[in-house]
Design an enzyme around this catalytic site. Structure first.
Site, mmCIF file in Angstrom:
data_model
loop_
_atom_site.group_PDB
_atom_site.id
_atom_site.type_symbol
_atom_site.label_atom_id
_atom_site.label_comp_id
_atom_site.label_asym_id
_atom_site.label_seq_id
_atom_site.Cartn_x
_atom_site.Cartn_y
_atom_site.Cartn_z
ATOM 1 N N TYR A 1 21.292 -5.942 11.373
ATOM 2 C CA TYR A 1 20.775 -6.335 10.061
ATOM 3 C C TYR A 1 20.771 -5.156 9.084
ATOM 4 O O TYR A 1 20.309 -4.055 9.401
ATOM 5 C CB TYR A 1 19.350 -6.886 10.186
ATOM 6 N N HIS B 1 18.396 -5.142 -7.148
ATOM 7 C CA HIS B 1 16.960 -5.222 -6.870
ATOM 8 C C HIS B 1 16.104 -4.494 -7.906
ATOM 9 O O HIS B 1 14.872 -4.621 -7.893
ATOM 10 C CB HIS B 1 16.661 -4.654 -5.478
ATOM 11 N N ASN C 1 13.218 -0.026 1.048
ATOM 12 C CA ASN C 1 12.469 -0.950 1.884
ATOM 13 C C ASN C 1 11.273 -0.223 2.490
ATOM 14 O O ASN C 1 11.414 0.520 3.451
ATOM 15 C CB ASN C 1 13.381 -1.509 2.986
ATOM 16 N N TYR D 1 -34.448 -1.063 -8.564
ATOM 17 C CA TYR D 1 -33.420 -0.925 -7.535
ATOM 18 C C TYR D 1 -32.322 0.063 -7.931
ATOM 19 O O TYR D 1 -31.785 0.778 -7.086
ATOM 20 C CB TYR D 1 -32.752 -2.281 -7.267
ATOM 21 N N ARG E 1 -33.970 3.358 -7.044
ATOM 22 C CA ARG E 1 -34.485 3.463 -5.682
ATOM 23 C C ARG E 1 -33.401 3.224 -4.628
ATOM 24 O O ARG E 1 -33.436 3.813 -3.534
ATOM 25 C CB ARG E 1 -35.610 2.440 -5.506
ATOM 26 N N PHE F 1 7.685 -2.867 6.976
ATOM 27 C CA PHE F 1 7.694 -2.853 5.515
ATOM 28 C C PHE F 1 6.558 -3.663 4.907
ATOM 29 O O PHE F 1 6.321 -3.620 3.702
ATOM 30 C CB PHE F 1 9.012 -3.447 4.998
ATOM 31 N N GLU G 1 11.219 -14.914 3.754
ATOM 32 C CA GLU G 1 10.079 -14.012 3.557
ATOM 33 C C GLU G 1 8.928 -14.860 3.040
ATOM 34 O O GLU G 1 8.660 -14.932 1.845
ATOM 35 C CB GLU G 1 10.487 -12.887 2.605
#
Length: 512
Positions: free
Chosen positions: A54, A84, A196, A279, A282, A327, A412
């Protein structure tokens, strides 16, 4: 820091900050480069033998079923980067991009990404010579890595895209030429090795984590100043009390307040002035302390991630190739969501202390900490601004990691949105910083009124130092006509963020 030597195993958050923000030079250890060469040889053998792997000789994502010829494996990688790099929005800050490059180099030299050492050295040269790729902030879903922003990072290496050099935005090719760096052609697997991984989200989140850890100390300083301004009860910070509920952050915060107020005659004891404080005074140890524990947890995850291989597939030097999910951004998406929550809470409680300082119904100070209220508005709208910031934080703190949108033809099908989590955490830290800076300024103003009421009272050793540092550059605000409060707030923010304020306070008292 003189220089940083990368091994792929022991990069620290402090080193990331030093390189990203202060341009510390970076070198790669020779031993790491040997591992890079060994991994690369495996990839070359795979290509030569036409073994199907791959990303080396197949398409990407759902296109993994498409075989790529030996002759096209290099073009495949350039096509990957070109296609990309489709980000949107303002560019990432220079320190974020520099952190990205550093973390990516550190990941690649682990020797499992099958990338050539010459390619890594080009990336390193860009870092050391100040070439900063133009990377739009939006476009990553935080799984399959930060494909989009990392592709923008790679473009100038190929003489493409855009990059900043010496403060000027240039074509990528021109930026590389001006810096004296040769552009490259990608070989098989290299585009995928470079784009990646979780590097963008980790870089943004790592810097935000560092800033948030500083912010937690500033919050303690702000809280201590407010405590003294109100003549608060120090008993609530005794170690004896916190040792019976010994959360680490609680103990550290209570110790910080005790150290900051050591020697103070402004603090009180139970029933001297009042039986209990509100608060927001404190419970500073319980709230700030929890945020400290949150930040320390996130820091532990950052330490792992900046020394991890987040590539796919992983190519081991023994010839084994494993296609997995390193990834995926989920291991950092959830921590960065948590970071945002912790930083938001520091801002939330600080805004409530600002309200307590400016509201005459909750204190014995004049309305909005100014003489002649009515004619003057004083600190009135500073609380409004703080309220707007913490309200925005509450929206930003909604966890990004609980969302997922399927991508790549359903290959994906579960993603992290971790880059969104990191970007939101960064904005939350910035917003909370402004709120806490406002509290520090307001508390100093209140302390001046307190001194008018009783000149003999004195601050603690740490809070006195903090007060003095503020008053060295920002005087008491006596009326509206002599001050533009926006400029004053910018000055106090600049002081606590970029000045030596924290370091100067720590020079007289230890802070956790």
């Amino acid at each position: 820091m003189e220089k940083v030597i990368l091994t792929g195993e022991d990069l620290t958050l402090e080193e990331v900050v030093s390189v990203a923000r202060f341009n510390t030079p970076v070198e790669i250890s020779p031993e790491s480069l040997e591992k890079v060469v060994a991994s690369r040889k495996v990839a070359e053998d795979i290509i030569e033998s036409e073994r199907v792997v791959y990303g080396l000789n197949t398409g990407f994502g759902s296109l993994a079923k498409v075989s790529i010829s030996k002759e096209d494996t290099a073009q495949l990688q350039e096509n990957l980067i070109r296609s990309h790099a489709v980000g949107y929005g303002d560019p990432l800050e220079e320190d974020e991009v520099r952190a990205m490059i550093l973390i990516r180099v550190n990941s690649l030299i682990k020797g499992v990404s099958a990338i050539r050492k010459e390619t890594i050295e080009t990336l390193l040269e860009m870092l050391n010579k100040g070439v900063v790729p133009y990377i739009p902030e939006k476009g990553s879903i935080g799984a399959s890595g930060d494909l989009c922003p990392l592709s923008h990072m790679v473009l100038p290496m190929l003489g493409l895209g855009y990059a900043f050099y010496e403060g000027e935005l240039l074509d990528g090719k021109d930026a590389m030429e001006r810096a004296g760096i040769a552009t490259i052609k990608l070989a098989a697997k290299e585009g995928l090795a470079l784009n990646n991984g979780t590097t963008c989200l980790t870089a943004i989140g790592a810097l935000a984590t560092y800033d948030a850890m500083r912010l937690s100390k500033l919050a303690d300083i702000a809280g201590a100043l407010s405590l003294e301004a109100h003549r608060g009860i120090i008993d609530a910070f005794y170690e004896k009390l916190h040792s019976i509920r010994p959360h680490t952050g609680n103990l550290k915060t209570a110790e910080n307040i005790r150290n900051l107020t050591e020697g103070s005659t402004l603090t009180s004891h139970t029933a001297e002035i009042r039986v209990q404080d509100a608060y927001t005074l404190r419970c500073i140890p319980q709230v700030h302390g929890t945020c400290k524990d949150t930040l320390n947890y996130v820091r532990s995850k950052v330490d792992i991630e900046i020394n991890s291989a987040t590539d796919n597939p992983i190519v081991f030097s023994d010839g084994q190739v494993i296609s997995g999910g390193n990834f995926h951004g989920e291991p950092m998406a959830q921590p960065f969501d948590f970071l945002g929550i912790g930083a938001a809470e520091l801002g939330n409680i600080s805004e409530r202390r600002v309200e307590r300082l400016v509201n005459s119904q909750l204190s014995d100070f004049p309305s909005f900490l100014v003489k002649k209220p009515g004619l003057n508005s004083g600190f009135m709208i500073t609380q409004y601004s703080c309220a707007a910031l913490v309200s925005e934080n509450k929206v930003l703190a909604h966890p990004a990691s609980v969302d997922s949108i399927t991508s790549c033809e359903n290959q994906e099908d579960f993603v992290s949105m971790g880059t969104i989590a990191a970007r939101h955490a960064k904005q939350i830290v910035s917003n909370s910083t402004r709120v806490i800076a406002t509290e520090i300024l307001a508390a100093c103003q209140a302390i001046d009124f307190r001194k008018e009421m009783n000149p003999d009272l004195k601050l603690g050793k740490g809070t006195q130092k903090a007060y003095d540092l503020v008053r060295e550059s920002i005087p008491f605000i006596d009326d509206d006509k002599n001050f533009e409060l926006f400029n004053v707030l910018e000055d106090i923010t600049e002081l606590v963020v970029y000045g030596d304020f924290l370091e100067e306070v720590e020079s007289v008292t230890k802070l956790n």
